[in-house]
Design an enzyme around this catalytic site. Structure first.
Site, PDB file in Angstrom:
ATOM      1  CD  GLU B 237      -1.810   2.243   1.335  1.00 27.92           C
ATOM      2  OE1 GLU B 237      -1.325   3.002   0.817  1.00 27.92           O
ATOM      3  OE2 GLU B 237      -2.430   2.659   2.756  1.00 27.92           O
ATOM      4  CD  GLU B 246       2.922   7.316   0.114  1.00 26.48           C
ATOM      5  OE1 GLU B 246       2.981   6.026   0.303  1.00 26.48           O
ATOM      6  OE2 GLU B 246       2.513   7.908   0.969  1.00 26.48           O
TER       7      GLU B 246
END
Lengths: 459, 459
Positions: B237, B246
């Site tokens: 995640e 990210e």
């Protein structure tokens, strides 16, 4: 009228016009350094590499990042500058975003990838100024209750003979409001030259150029010869999420002692910083864990931060949108009379005896402030029950999580449970600058519980 | 168990244990520098003085501040380091907060005034880690719908023979969920050693230590010999407010090409970045001005920022709490198949023909994303209508203000007014890293308006 960064050249004046140096030294005291230096291994590597996350637009740790945010921040690994406090007269004061006196200004367009488009109207403006205006300035000007508070408070002191000084005029709104109330003249100072030019345009648009003069400088750079006479009314709105977060007292005190007439009226004259113990289950749900799906996750709580005062704007929610309960009445931790107070006399600590009026958990201290006009009836507050969307977007509130430091073995934060009628001690400590602060909550022995509920009395 | 910063000494190991260097080079391409260097006058002064505002705890311009935030950031005025891209293999990738590989870690306690108290349990942890955990990690773990999405998505691929790798385990929650679903083993990597230790404690607490091994390293540092066998399921995640914020694709692609079994299942396998044109009067009230009290303030609008993608967490409000209208259906600007996509093949620009379904003003582009399980039914979205308080506090949404660049004289932003049925062109441009992005909205000539309403078709 759009230019990409690749095509953008900084204006020729940016290096030719040396930034002005502050003419007045508002504070000369030589403060101690901020704590011990970091270990050599860390210090030597600080900001010596580009931050990967910043390059991706999502660096979570912001100003505290140990990597360089952009090539301009990159520093050589083995050099470290030391600041001489005597060369930084305002070293402890907040500087307005984009202040020309800051010298290290960069253009807004320099923040963007060469592939991106930047409107020409902002491309060569101070990046700090543009970011600040978009972060809170538009919201501030549209906080009509704020504007109305200032108009009411000014009406209580302004006469046709009033000579008005405003520090930090921004769009020119308060200066124009003072002029419309019918004063003799207004001198409005604004630290950024581009913002000063916009204020002059607004003033011209509203046919008030004959009443208002905008000076492009910091108020600490004001000299008596800049002014036609000593002003007898000072207007300013230098409040942050914390009452003194933008050094309002330092700037006002500097004006009082150097450029204002004796007994000049300050608008607003009074401010009060409040701290309230609150219970808030929804806050708990973003600051601690219990379990999910039969999995106990409690060890993560070891990283709960109960030391930092965090703004609701940093969390990303309006506090008025989450249910919460006051555990005890608000405590006035600081009352500031801007017409009399001296920042040099501020205390480093305050202790307040309070009593719980609600049985539950103290999740946090909620920080709000209130400012008053001379009649003490007109007021403006950042309390969630009185704040609006626009006010929350410029100020919001501040929170510090609370744990029971007298319970547990220290491996995990222990919730601070209180019962109605329980005597408590709220301690507030100030940093060297007397602005940054931190709370500690303790239980008091019942025999010392002489304070009346509802009164937060200083001990 | 509380220590003030004055009493705090960094652990002896912090300089003795040299931080590990990345063993694997995920990306070796030598990218161009990020645009031209700043003018010498600015460059020479960058971060050479302490930021007054930061010292007061309220620096509005955060990572972009030209002043040093703390003495450790101070750089000497006439030196400037140059990075050799070959020495920074991951220079374009997001690094998790507090990654030991980042080297320039500092302790949380070093952020505080000597007069303040810092709990011993966090004092010597990475400041970046503590700030990140408190900014979004607690909220993330308490986003139960997120956890349930992962459990459902994992259940679709995990069998008793599954060999599972998780990258970025944090609290260990997803690794433990995989173990509970009944796989063969889980290797969970975590970039910060303190966080890895907490994950191991949680895993032990839940009696799953025999199933799960936590490795304290970046996934890009993983070597085949770290693993008992090639994993055939990858869980992660790594989503930010932006789907790829990210560097999820970079990290997953690195694992796919170096350590996973062929045809390994990726959870989640699919992600989609959405952009929606929205009308939002309340957003207008914090991003522009008109007048107040009979005073026309319009010149301030010259500073409106229509170039930056801003997160709702940065504004400080939950987008679901403000009324807004979709002007056109959401456009899928990016669909990522994490089992197949190669970050090197990402485009620098996308163009989408859309049609207004609502007459009004386009105030902004709203950015949300959605991730899917292998059955495409299980999904998780950051859309305001599907997000919760906890999800908004970890991700929220992103916004870019829109102006009509084809109207006006460029001195002021002109609102982008549309009428129902009007054909529009939405252009998205990506920065060099293919993560940071920017939108431009244009009108299309009606004769080109062949796109069906409701479909955002790539041209």
């Amino acid at each position: 009228f759009f230019s990409s960064r690749m095509k953008h050249d900084p204006p020729a004046s940016s290096s030719a016009n040396a930034p002005p140096q502050p003419a007045a030294k508002a504070k000369k005291k030589k403060g101690p350094k901020e704590g011990p230096p970091p270990p050599a291994a860390q210090k030597d590597l600080w900001k010596t590499k580009l931050c990967n996350n910043w390059q991706h637009g999502s660096c979570h740790w912001g100003p505290q990042c140990s990597f360089a945010h952009g090539e301009k921040e990159l520093r050589h690994a083995d050099r470290q500058a030391e600041l001489d406090p005597e060369q930084s007269p305002n070293a402890r004061m907040w500087l307005p975003p984009g202040a020309d006196a800051a010298a290290q200004q960069r253009d807004f367009a320099s923040d963007f990838d060469p592939n991106f488009i930047v409107p020409g109207r902002v491309a060569n403006k101070s990046a700090e100024l543009v970011h600040a205006v978009n972060d809170f300035h538009f919201a501030m000007v549209n906080d009509f209750d704020r504007n109305e508070f200032y108009r009411t408070a000014m009406r209580q002191v302004i006469t046709p003979e009033s000579k008005v000084l405003e520090i930090g005029t921004g769009s020119g709104l308060l200066a124009m409001t003072a002029a419309r109330l019918g004063c003799k003249w207004v001198i409005a100072v604004e630290a950024n030259r581009h913002m000063a030019a916009l204020a002059r345009e607004n003033i011209k648009l509203n046919n008030l150029s004959d009443k208002i003069t905008v000076l492009s400088k910091l108020s600490t750079e004001l000299e008596p010869e800049d002014l036609p006479d000593k002003p007898d009314v000072l207007i300013s709105e230098l409040f942050g999420t914390l009452l003194l977060g933008e050094s309002a007292l330092d700037y006002i005190h500097d004006c009082r002692t150097r450029v204002l007439a004796p007994r000049a009226k300050i608008v607003p004259p009074l401010g009060c910083q409040m701290a309230t113990l609150i219970e808030c289950k929804q806050l708990e749900s973003i600051t601690s864990v219990t379990e999910w799906g039969g999995l106990d996750l409690r060890h993560l709580n070891a990283l709960q931060d109960t030391a930092t005062v965090v703004f609701t704007k940093q969390y990303g929610f309006r506090f008025s949108t989450v249910p919460h309960t006051m555990v005890a009445p608000p405590v006035r931790i600081l009352e500031v009379d801007f017409e009399k107070a001296d920042p040099a006399e501020m205390q480093s600590e305050g202790r307040f005896e309070i009593m719980a009026e609600h049985t539950g958990i103290v999740h946090a201290v909620l920080l709000t402030w209130e400012a008053f006009g001379h009649d003490k009836c007109a007021s403006m507050s950042t309390h969630p029950s009185e704040s609006s969307f626009q006010r929350d977007m410029q100020w919001g509130q501040a929170l510090q999580l609370i744990e029971d430091t007298q319970a547990g073995d220290g491996s995990q934060p222990v919730p601070f449970r209180v019962t109605k009628g329980e005597p408590l001690l709220l301690i507030v400590r100030y940093a060297e600058d007397r602005v940054v602060l931190q709370f500690e909550l303790r239980r008091r022995a019942p025999q010392n519980a002489t304070t009346q509920p509802g009164l937060g009395a200083a001990t």
